[in-house]
Scaffold this active site. Structure first.
Site, short mmCIF file in Angstrom:
data_model
loop_
_atom_site.label_atom_id
_atom_site.label_comp_id
_atom_site.label_asym_id
_atom_site.label_seq_id
_atom_site.Cartn_x
_atom_site.Cartn_y
_atom_site.Cartn_z
N HIS A 119 0.85 -1.19 0.00
CA HIS A 119 0.00 0.00 0.00
C HIS A 119 0.89 1.24 0.00
O HIS A 119 2.01 1.22 0.51
CB HIS A 119 -0.88 -0.04 1.26
CG HIS A 119 -1.97 0.96 1.31
ND1 HIS A 119 -1.76 2.29 1.62
CD2 HIS A 119 -3.32 0.83 1.11
CE1 HIS A 119 -2.92 2.93 1.63
NE2 HIS A 119 -3.88 2.08 1.31
N ASP A 192 2.55 -4.26 8.20
CA ASP A 192 1.31 -3.52 8.00
C ASP A 192 0.17 -4.52 8.20
O ASP A 192 -0.08 -5.38 7.35
CB ASP A 192 1.29 -2.93 6.59
CG ASP A 192 -0.04 -2.29 6.22
OD1 ASP A 192 -0.98 -2.32 7.04
OD2 ASP A 192 -0.15 -1.78 5.09
N CYS A 355 -4.71 2.34 -3.81
CA CYS A 355 -3.50 2.87 -3.17
C CYS A 355 -2.34 1.89 -3.31
O CYS A 355 -1.54 1.71 -2.39
CB CYS A 355 -3.75 3.19 -1.69
SG CYS A 355 -4.89 4.56 -1.43
#
Length: 397
Positions: A119, A192, A355
């Site tokens: 991302h 993440d 994204c």
């Protein structure tokens, strides 16, 4: 609808989500999750009956709200297997990764190893902080190629920063192996966890990561709240990022001293009710069980992949065991047009680059459509998606 195997989806939770009415199929939980009534009630009560500032007031309601805020911290830390003094509240995973990028130092190393599927929030913060990026390729089915990562990791890398679950492909990282690679190279490992925390059991000790970031709004909680977990020694070595109230020990015009983590990273009045709402969301998820949630969402994703694979002119991306996420394109139709027509059919999917523009470049497409399943999903969502795509094909054929 194209015939396919029965969907093993035992959960029946849609009635707990007041925003999802009859005839509307919400398949965009990877972007943001709808909120169950339990979370909405917790937020409403916190504002309407219990609200006060935290950490400052000497009056009873402030003390009570401070207790609830810190209880939310403890619950959030416990949710991922950490300790409260290792858990920093942030506005979300984006701010958490920016914090690490700006304040973590690993000697003079100025390179970060990321993957092709990251991302933007796990790319841009490192660039802004002055790091050079090295990019790990993907396997043929869309997983991070850890064999390549092991060959690439070196003493030049300060951090290895990887998505625990891809927000586009749904592929799940072998995080313990990534940790072994980081340790061998002397790099820190940041994960993440935005897509993993809502659906996979997470234990930061077992994962052996140094930092873990995730957002509340993807976890059935409110926006504007998230968390950075960090190993205590890592946080202790990091200087404050923002200055203001709540993070100081003593302030003079000549010098300021700071509190220990996590307070030193939480300048200003925090998102008090956001933390309360996140606590309620965690309680709700734990009441169901992430193993059950993952099995439920994975079954729906598998059924959707099977049904879409049987359709002509539909291209699927990512592994067959994707974690609740199905990205696809209809040949000759832009993803935005697919999303618009599906919306007319009562199906909400994401359409765009998600994204993840470098991943789109790797896939050779400008965009994809993405259906992402959640706790409130059911077989009718898959049926509505397939019926909507049949409408897309009728319009464009």
């Amino acid at each position: 609808m194209t015939a396919h195997a029965p969907i093993a989806a035992p959960l029946d939770l849609r009635g707990q989500f007041p925003a999802i009415g009859p005839g509307w199929h919400y398949l965009d939980s990877a972007a943001t999750a709808q909120k169950p009534q339990a979370v909405i009630d917790a937020i409403t009560t916190a504002y309407a009956r219990d609200y006060a500032t935290v950490h400052r007031g000497v009056y009873q309601r402030s003390a009570e709200m401070t207790g609830r805020f810190e209880a939310a911290r403890a619950a959030t830390a416990r949710f991922i297997g950490g300790q409260p003094d290792e858990l920093v509240f942030t506005r979300g995973a984006t701010e958490a990764i920016n914090l690490v990028a700006q304040r973590f130092q690993n000697g003079t190393r100025k390179r970060v190893l990321v993957s092709q599927l990251e991302h933007h929030s796990n790319i841009v913060p490192w660039q802004l902080a002055g790091y050079a990026l090295d990019v790990v390729p993907l396997s043929a089915d869309g997983r991070i190629d850890l064999d390549a990562a092991e060959r690439m990791a070196s003493e030049d890398h300060a951090v290895i920063a990887l998505a625990h679950v891809s927000n586009v492909l749904g592929s799940v990282l072998d995080a313990p192996r990534a940790a072994q690679i980081a340790r061998k190279a002397g790099a820190a490992l940041l994960l993440d966890g935005c897509q993993a925390a809502p659906r996979l059991p997470v234990d930061v000790a077992a994962l052996d990561c140094d930092f873990y970031a995730f957002s509340g709004h993807k976890l059935y909680g409110p926006t504007g709240i998230g968390a950075l977990w960090g190993k205590a020694d890592r946080l202790a070595d990091m200087a404050p990022w923002q200055g203001g109230g709540a993070m100081i020990d003593r302030v003079t015009f000549a010098e300021t001293t700071y509190l220990d983590a996590p307070a030193r990273f939480e300048a200003g009045t925090p998102h008090i009710v956001g933390a309360v709402g996140l606590h309620a969301a965690i309680d709700w998820v734990e009441g169901i069980g992430r193993d059950r949630l993952h099995a439920h969402e994975a079954a729906l994703a598998a059924a959707a992949r099977e049904a879409l694979r049987a359709m002509n002119d539909v291209t699927l991306y990512g592994p067959d065991d994707s974690a609740g996420i199905v990205s696809f394109n209809v040949d000759g139709v832009h993803a935005h047009d697919v999303g618009t027509i599906l919306d007319d059919a009562g199906v909400a999917v994401r359409a765009g680059h998600h994204c993840a523009q470098p991943l789109m470049d790797h896939l050779g497409v400008a965009a994809t459509a993405r259906a992402s399943f959640a706790a409130h999903g059911g077989p009718d969502d898959v049926e509505a998606l397939v019926d909507g795509l049949k409408r897309v094909k009728r319009i464009f054929r």
